[in-house]
Design a protein around this motif. Structure first.
Motif, mmCIF file in Angstrom:
data_model
loop_
_atom_site.group_PDB
_atom_site.id
_atom_site.type_symbol
_atom_site.label_atom_id
_atom_site.label_comp_id
_atom_site.label_asym_id
_atom_site.label_seq_id
_atom_site.Cartn_x
_atom_site.Cartn_y
_atom_site.Cartn_z
ATOM 1 N N MET A 172 12.809 -1.890 23.420
ATOM 2 C CA MET A 172 12.620 -0.786 24.627
ATOM 3 C C MET A 172 14.357 -0.511 24.716
ATOM 4 O O MET A 172 15.071 0.453 24.630
ATOM 5 C CB MET A 172 11.477 -0.106 25.543
ATOM 6 C CG MET A 172 11.839 0.691 26.383
ATOM 7 S SD MET A 172 11.281 2.515 24.999
ATOM 8 C CE MET A 172 11.996 3.560 26.424
ATOM 9 N N LEU A 173 14.704 -1.868 25.966
ATOM 10 C CA LEU A 173 16.094 -1.998 25.700
ATOM 11 C C LEU A 173 16.669 -1.601 25.142
ATOM 12 O O LEU A 173 17.685 -0.837 25.318
ATOM 13 C CB LEU A 173 15.856 -2.710 26.555
ATOM 14 C CG LEU A 173 17.332 -3.132 27.085
ATOM 15 C CD1 LEU A 173 18.120 -2.198 28.626
ATOM 16 C CD2 LEU A 173 18.267 -4.426 27.858
ATOM 17 N N ILE A 174 16.823 -2.379 23.836
ATOM 18 C CA ILE A 174 17.627 -1.814 23.235
ATOM 19 C C ILE A 174 18.117 -0.860 22.731
ATOM 20 O O ILE A 174 19.201 -0.344 21.979
ATOM 21 C CB ILE A 174 17.169 -3.405 21.566
ATOM 22 C CG1 ILE A 174 17.596 -4.771 22.282
ATOM 23 C CG2 ILE A 174 17.958 -3.036 20.591
ATOM 24 C CD1 ILE A 174 17.047 -5.897 21.733
ATOM 25 N N ALA A 175 16.674 0.125 22.106
ATOM 26 C CA ALA A 175 16.612 1.034 21.439
ATOM 27 C C ALA A 175 17.794 2.301 22.356
ATOM 28 O O ALA A 175 18.440 2.514 21.846
ATOM 29 C CB ALA A 175 15.691 1.527 21.779
ATOM 30 N N LEU A 176 17.807 1.567 24.148
ATOM 31 C CA LEU A 176 18.222 2.613 24.586
ATOM 32 C C LEU A 176 19.805 2.718 24.856
ATOM 33 O O LEU A 176 21.073 4.090 24.758
ATOM 34 C CB LEU A 176 17.699 2.385 25.813
ATOM 35 C CG LEU A 176 17.651 3.440 27.547
ATOM 36 C CD1 LEU A 176 16.767 4.596 26.534
ATOM 37 C CD2 LEU A 176 17.711 3.044 28.413
ATOM 38 N N LEU A 177 20.281 1.338 24.611
ATOM 39 C CA LEU A 177 21.653 0.383 24.307
ATOM 40 C C LEU A 177 22.181 1.431 23.102
ATOM 41 O O LEU A 177 23.473 1.727 22.933
ATOM 42 C CB LEU A 177 21.805 -0.541 24.461
ATOM 43 C CG LEU A 177 21.476 -1.365 25.558
ATOM 44 C CD1 LEU A 177 21.792 -2.940 25.852
ATOM 45 C CD2 LEU A 177 22.945 -0.367 27.054
ATOM 46 N N SER A 178 21.221 1.565 22.168
ATOM 47 C CA SER A 178 21.571 1.483 21.035
ATOM 48 C C SER A 178 22.264 3.702 21.151
ATOM 49 O O SER A 178 22.934 3.428 20.484
ATOM 50 C CB SER A 178 21.121 1.918 20.103
ATOM 51 O OG SER A 178 20.474 0.204 19.841
ATOM 52 N N LEU A 179 20.675 3.694 21.805
ATOM 53 C CA LEU A 179 21.233 5.248 21.907
ATOM 54 C C LEU A 179 22.649 5.748 22.590
ATOM 55 O O LEU A 179 23.237 6.310 22.290
ATOM 56 C CB LEU A 179 19.854 6.028 22.313
ATOM 57 C CG LEU A 179 19.423 7.288 22.355
ATOM 58 C CD1 LEU A 179 19.741 8.392 20.708
ATOM 59 C CD2 LEU A 179 19.036 8.189 23.309
ATOM 60 N N CYS A 180 22.652 5.074 23.883
ATOM 61 C CA CYS A 180 24.209 5.594 24.218
ATOM 62 C C CYS A 180 25.390 5.009 23.563
ATOM 63 O O CYS A 180 25.904 5.684 23.257
ATOM 64 C CB CYS A 180 23.980 4.313 25.612
ATOM 65 S SG CYS A 180 22.415 4.432 26.816
ATOM 66 N N ALA A 181 25.191 3.135 22.965
ATOM 67 C CA ALA A 181 26.570 3.466 21.792
ATOM 68 C C ALA A 181 26.072 4.242 21.118
ATOM 69 O O ALA A 181 27.667 4.701 20.823
ATOM 70 C CB ALA A 181 26.523 2.351 21.487
ATOM 71 N N PHE A 182 25.148 5.072 20.248
ATOM 72 C CA PHE A 182 25.589 6.241 19.275
ATOM 73 C C PHE A 182 26.379 7.136 19.750
ATOM 74 O O PHE A 182 27.434 8.321 19.194
ATOM 75 C CB PHE A 182 24.023 6.498 18.581
ATOM 76 C CG PHE A 182 24.344 7.547 17.322
ATOM 77 C CD1 PHE A 182 24.816 7.204 16.670
ATOM 78 C CD2 PHE A 182 23.269 8.514 17.826
ATOM 79 C CE1 PHE A 182 25.270 7.833 15.197
ATOM 80 C CE2 PHE A 182 23.877 9.530 16.915
ATOM 81 C CZ PHE A 182 24.279 9.645 15.570
ATOM 82 N N SER A 183 25.684 7.929 20.953
ATOM 83 C CA SER A 183 26.339 8.582 22.077
ATOM 84 C C SER A 183 26.894 9.236 22.070
ATOM 85 O O SER A 183 28.780 9.618 21.622
ATOM 86 C CB SER A 183 25.039 9.170 23.175
ATOM 87 O OG SER A 183 24.252 8.465 22.694
ATOM 88 N N THR A 184 27.690 7.679 22.743
ATOM 89 C CA THR A 184 29.284 7.613 23.263
ATOM 90 C C THR A 184 30.663 7.906 21.914
ATOM 91 O O THR A 184 31.390 8.387 21.675
ATOM 92 C CB THR A 184 29.776 5.959 23.545
ATOM 93 O OG1 THR A 184 28.785 6.507 24.506
ATOM 94 C CG2 THR A 184 30.677 6.021 23.773
ATOM 95 N N LEU A 185 29.722 7.485 20.433
ATOM 96 C CA LEU A 185 30.685 7.161 18.836
ATOM 97 C C LEU A 185 30.590 8.869 18.510
ATOM 98 O O LEU A 185 32.013 9.067 18.735
ATOM 99 C CB LEU A 185 29.829 6.476 18.008
ATOM 100 C CG LEU A 185 30.513 4.391 18.051
ATOM 101 C CD1 LEU A 185 29.630 4.308 17.432
ATOM 102 C CD2 LEU A 185 31.763 4.859 18.069
ATOM 103 N N LEU A 186 29.490 9.697 19.297
ATOM 104 C CA LEU A 186 29.275 11.103 18.314
ATOM 105 C C LEU A 186 30.615 11.605 19.745
ATOM 106 O O LEU A 186 31.284 12.159 19.370
ATOM 107 C CB LEU A 186 28.455 11.054 18.568
ATOM 108 C CG LEU A 186 27.196 11.424 17.229
ATOM 109 C CD1 LEU A 186 26.276 11.918 17.800
ATOM 110 C CD2 LEU A 186 28.080 11.767 16.311
ATOM 111 N N VAL A 187 30.574 11.112 21.185
ATOM 112 C CA VAL A 187 31.876 12.182 21.839
ATOM 113 C C VAL A 187 33.310 11.303 21.495
ATOM 114 O O VAL A 187 33.915 12.766 21.312
ATOM 115 C CB VAL A 187 31.179 11.652 23.527
ATOM 116 C CG1 VAL A 187 32.567 12.047 24.465
ATOM 117 C CG2 VAL A 187 29.839 12.210 23.742
ATOM 118 N N VAL A 188 33.275 10.545 21.058
ATOM 119 C CA VAL A 188 34.392 9.942 20.592
ATOM 120 C C VAL A 188 34.849 11.329 19.570
ATOM 121 O O VAL A 188 36.661 11.181 19.386
ATOM 122 C CB VAL A 188 34.380 8.238 20.582
ATOM 123 C CG1 VAL A 188 36.093 8.115 19.549
ATOM 124 C CG2 VAL A 188 34.367 7.657 21.927
#
Ligand code: HEM
Length: 503
Positions: free
Chosen positions: A1-17
């Motif tokens: 679950m934590l890994i999924a959450l972290l991956s989602l955060c990383a993905f959204s950050t990459l999208l914003v960047v």
């Protein structure tokens, strides 16, 4: 679950960047990568207090248009002034100005963003700045100025030099008292007791905090400003202080006042309870604006003029000659045609406001629906735009030899009409359009009277620190700028000056 959450955060950050760097409507404009990605770039420089020099650096490196925040453009061009700041510009004050909402109950004229509300407040305040009112303020101002200039008589004779005075500190005390008289009908007493001005330095630190929050409201919304308790407390103290000033002024009968003052005009509206009448909270808020708006900017402008004159001694000599030829005693120096005709004095003041501007970063405006056109470029709606004073005033396209303090550039007898016209078009130290400095005329009167009387009465000598003895005037100017702090207005140190009574 934590890994999924972290991956989602990383993905959204990459999208914003990716979006901010390549797809954003401002993606084509150059600027530091960090600034194009996040406003933490601005927060960092507001904390550091070096935005005045950062904008010069940015434009030297990236050219005319710089993206200095994800949604912000700084434009170093005369072609940007009217589309951004004129009365008919398709812009309004940016939400930067709303930072005050986190600390004050009601915004002052300066912090009111909506155009109609701003126009109403400005209409009331501007009545206090008519020519007739300015004449009425002069006697108390001259009384305060005479008292101030008397400070240097103590140990300065015709043949002996006084000790050294830090002119930034000296002018802060004087202007604080002058402001008390002008705005509230009674000097604050700082010249007699410097402790009375103790509220000023922390307030400016508070303003530096507001500069930060203005660029990122989230800092206040998430209460991150509590991490800087000193700044927060400074704003709270200042709010209390200015509310007390307003209430004291309301309670004071007219015979307890030494002079007509700006606040009288606001009070008259308040008492008459007409349609435009300000509320008590508005009076408190305007009081906080008045204390600050006119003091830091004017004190720093004064110390800059003295620095520039003494850093370029031939200019001081010429100014002394002009004043000592035109006037035969100190009392003749007052508002009127003789002072207005002092061409070199006027040029020295304009040139100082150009080469050492007191407005730091830039005054931000937000483009409205439809956007604006600047020099053939379309800037979309909802973009923060502005022209940085420090960069445009040193732009070689408009000012030859821009780092040299050269008053003659403003004089019709010394420069071509074309060069003066070009320089004037890019020169706006007191703002422009609907939000132009409301105290403009008074500020210039204060500066003229103070410099003219000081230079007439005293010979002045710069105390140059040992480590600056070998520097050229331009190098000294750069040093002064590097040591100054930008907290919306730029606060400098010194110069240290000795006085001798003129023969
Ligand atoms: C040399 C001294 C001064 C300088 C360089 C200066 C400069 C400016 C500038 C550039 C603005 C526009 C700021 C913005 O757009 O955010 C401004 C606004 C303002 N100034 Fe000054 N100012 C000076 C002195 C004064 C004085 C003596 C007063 C009188 C109390 C004053 C009162 C104001 C007010 C009330 C505003 C807000 C106007 C509005 O938003 O409609 N200023 N000033």
């Amino acid at each position: 679950m934590l890994i999924a959450l972290l991956s989602l955060c990383a993905f959204s950050t990459l999208l914003v960047v990716y979006y901010r760097l390549y797809l954003h409507p401002l993606a084509k404009y150059p600027g530091p990568v960090f600034a194009r990605l996040t406003d933490w770039y601005n927060v960092y420089h507001c904390f550091k207090g070096d935005r005045h020099i950062d904008f010069v650096r940015l434009h030297n490196r990236y050219g005319k248009i710089v993206r200095y925040g994800p949604n912000r453009l700084s434009i170093n061009s005369v072609g940007a002034l009217r589309p951004i700041y004129s009365a008919t510009a398709n812009t309004k004050k940016a939400n930067f100005y709303e930072a005050m909402q986190f600390y004050m109950d009601i915004p002052s004229t300066h912090c009111t963003v909506e155009k109609e509300q701003h126009a109403r407040k400005r209409r009331i305040l501007s009545q206090a700045f008519s020519d007739k009112m300015l004449q009425a303020y002069q006697p108390l101002f001259l009384k305060t100025l005479t008292k101030y200039l008397g400070r240097y008589e103590k140990n300065a004779g015709e043949d002996s030099w006084s000790g050294a005075y830090d002119m930034n500190h000296e002018f802060s005390l004087f202007v604080f008292d002058a402001m008390g008289g002008f705005c509230f009908g009674k000097p604050f007493g700082a010249l007699d007791d410097p402790k009375k001005a103790d509220i000023v330095p922390p307030t400016f630190e508070g303003f530096q905090g507001l500069n930060v929050v203005g660029h990122m409201h989230g800092i206040a919304l998430l209460h991150l400003d509590s991490l800087q308790p000193r700044l927060k407390k400074a704003i709270e103290d200042y709010k209390k202080y200015s509310a007390e000033l307003a209430h004291e002024c309301i309670a004071r009968s007219s015979d307890q006042k030494e002079s007509a003052c700006v606040f009288d005009v606001l009070l008259e509206g308040y008492r008459q309870k007409g349609t435009d009448a300000p509320s008590i909270k508005e009076l408190e808020s305007e009081s906080s604006l008045l204390v600050l708006a006119g003091s830091d900017s004017t004190a720093n402008s004064l110390s800059n003029v003295i620095f520039n004159l003494l850093n370029n001694p031939h200019t001081l000599e010429r100014l002394q000659a002009e004043l000592r030829t035109k006037f035969t005693n100190l009392d003749q120096i007052c508002i009127g045609p003789a002072l207005g005709d002092c061409e070199y004095l006027n040029a020295c003041i304009d040139e100082s406001m150009r080469v050492t501007p007191v407005i730091g970063g830039l005054t931000q405006r937000a483009t409205l629906a439809g956007g604006i056109e600047i020099d053939g470029e379309h800037v979309p709606a909802k973009t923060d735009v502005g022209v940085p004073h420090h960069a445009i005033f040193r732009n070689e396209e408009y000012f030859a030899d821009p780092w040299t303090y050269e008053p003659m550039r403003w004089m019709v007898s010394e420069n071509s009409k074309e060069a003066i016209r070009t320089a004037r078009a890019a020169f706006w130290p007191l703002g422009m359009g609907l939000t132009e400095c409301i105290g403009k005329k008074w500020a210039l009167i204060e500066i003229k009277l103070t410099i003219a009387r000081m230079v007439y009465k005293y010979d002045l000598k710069l105390v140059v620190p040992d480590n600056e003895k070998d520097l050229t005037p331009i190098e000294r100017l750069h040093r002064r700028e590097e040591e100054a702090t930008d907290r919306f207005t730029v606060g400098s140190k010194g110069p240290n000056v000795r006085f001798r009574l003129a023969k």
